[in-house]
Design a protein around this motif. Structure first.
Motif, short mmCIF file in Angstrom:
data_model
loop_
_atom_site.label_atom_id
_atom_site.label_comp_id
_atom_site.label_asym_id
_atom_site.label_seq_id
_atom_site.Cartn_x
_atom_site.Cartn_y
_atom_site.Cartn_z
N GLU A 124 0.83 -1.21 0.00
CA GLU A 124 0.00 0.00 0.00
C GLU A 124 0.86 1.26 0.00
O GLU A 124 0.61 2.21 -0.75
CB GLU A 124 -0.93 0.02 1.22
CG GLU A 124 -2.09 -0.94 1.12
CD GLU A 124 -2.88 -1.04 2.43
OE1 GLU A 124 -2.72 -0.15 3.30
OE2 GLU A 124 -3.67 -2.00 2.56
N GLU A 152 2.67 1.67 -3.44
CA GLU A 152 1.75 2.09 -4.51
C GLU A 152 1.32 3.54 -4.33
O GLU A 152 1.26 4.30 -5.29
CB GLU A 152 0.55 1.15 -4.56
CG GLU A 152 0.93 -0.21 -5.14
CD GLU A 152 -0.06 -1.33 -4.81
OE1 GLU A 152 -1.16 -1.03 -4.30
OE2 GLU A 152 0.30 -2.51 -5.02
N LYS A 153 1.03 3.91 -3.10
CA LYS A 153 0.62 5.30 -2.82
C LYS A 153 1.75 6.27 -3.17
O LYS A 153 1.52 7.28 -3.83
CB LYS A 153 0.24 5.44 -1.34
CG LYS A 153 -0.24 6.82 -0.96
CD LYS A 153 -0.62 6.91 0.50
CE LYS A 153 -1.03 8.32 0.87
NZ LYS A 153 -1.25 8.47 2.30
N LYS A 154 2.96 5.95 -2.74
CA LYS A 154 4.11 6.83 -3.00
C LYS A 154 4.40 6.90 -4.49
O LYS A 154 4.69 7.98 -5.02
CB LYS A 154 5.34 6.34 -2.23
CG LYS A 154 6.52 7.27 -2.31
CD LYS A 154 6.22 8.60 -1.65
CE LYS A 154 7.42 9.53 -1.71
NZ LYS A 154 7.14 10.83 -1.11
N ARG A 210 2.30 6.70 -6.93
CA ARG A 210 1.31 7.59 -7.54
C ARG A 210 1.63 9.06 -7.25
O ARG A 210 1.37 9.93 -8.08
CB ARG A 210 -0.10 7.28 -7.00
CG ARG A 210 -0.74 6.06 -7.61
CD ARG A 210 -2.23 5.99 -7.29
NE ARG A 210 -2.52 6.09 -5.86
CZ ARG A 210 -2.58 5.07 -5.01
NH1 ARG A 210 -2.34 3.84 -5.44
NH2 ARG A 210 -2.85 5.26 -3.74
N LEU A 211 2.17 9.34 -6.07
CA LEU A 211 2.42 10.72 -5.66
C LEU A 211 3.68 11.34 -6.27
O LEU A 211 3.79 12.56 -6.34
CB LEU A 211 2.50 10.82 -4.13
CG LEU A 211 1.21 10.54 -3.38
CD1 LEU A 211 1.45 10.52 -1.88
CD2 LEU A 211 0.15 11.59 -3.72
#
Length: 157
Positions: free
Chosen positions: A113, A116-118, A120-121
């Motif tokens: 998680e 994937e979040k990083k 995208r950012l």
């Protein structure tokens, strides 16, 4: 000139009981607190023994609480947790015992998680720079190198 507040052995013991009851502490934190209270080394040893005997101070309990908290709240990996506990002079046995608090499935889930979040950012357009930023971030969080590189290669193409 301002005079320092001095404490009797009983006053210092009561104060440290409250200090340890409020939040889990390690031996190093308690020793520093007592030193900041200008207690002599013999008194420090007597108070620490008292806190241990009455279960106000427990290194294993501290390590487990530390690991659970930092993993769940700050999403730190095992390497970072180990490093931070070593800085607090926690024994290898207690560190290993504390790390068993993290379930493998939960660990991988949190890692995925976070990655994937990083990914995208990160606004970088250059693939190599983006991959490097992701690797640096996950390494800083303390995740194992093999996991970090596999995930970075999977997410950034």
């Amino acid at each position: 000139m301002q005079s320092k507040k001095t404490y009797t052995l009983q006053e210092a013991t009561k104060k440290l009981e409250h200090y340890c009851a409020y939040q889990e502490r390690c031996h190093q934190e308690v020793r520093k607190k007592l030193e900041s209270m200008h207690m002599i080394p013999e008194a420090i040893d007597v108070i620490i023994v008292h806190l241990l005997k009455h279960n106000f101070l427990n290194e294993e309990r501290f390590a487990k609480t530390f690991v659970r908290g930092k993993f769940r709240i700050k999403a730190w990996g095992r390497r970072r947790l180990t490093y931070e506990l070593k800085k607090k002079d926690i024994s290898k046995v207690n560190i290993n015992q504390a790390l068993t608090e993290i379930e493998n499935e939960e660990y991988i889930e949190v890692f995925n998680e976070l990655a994937e979040k990083k990914a995208r950012l990160i606004k970088e357009t250059n693939v190599y720079k983006k991959r490097k930023k992701l690797i640096d971030y996950l390494s800083y969080k303390g995740f194992e190198t093999h996991l970090v590189y596999e995930k970075a290669n999977e997410l950034v193409k």
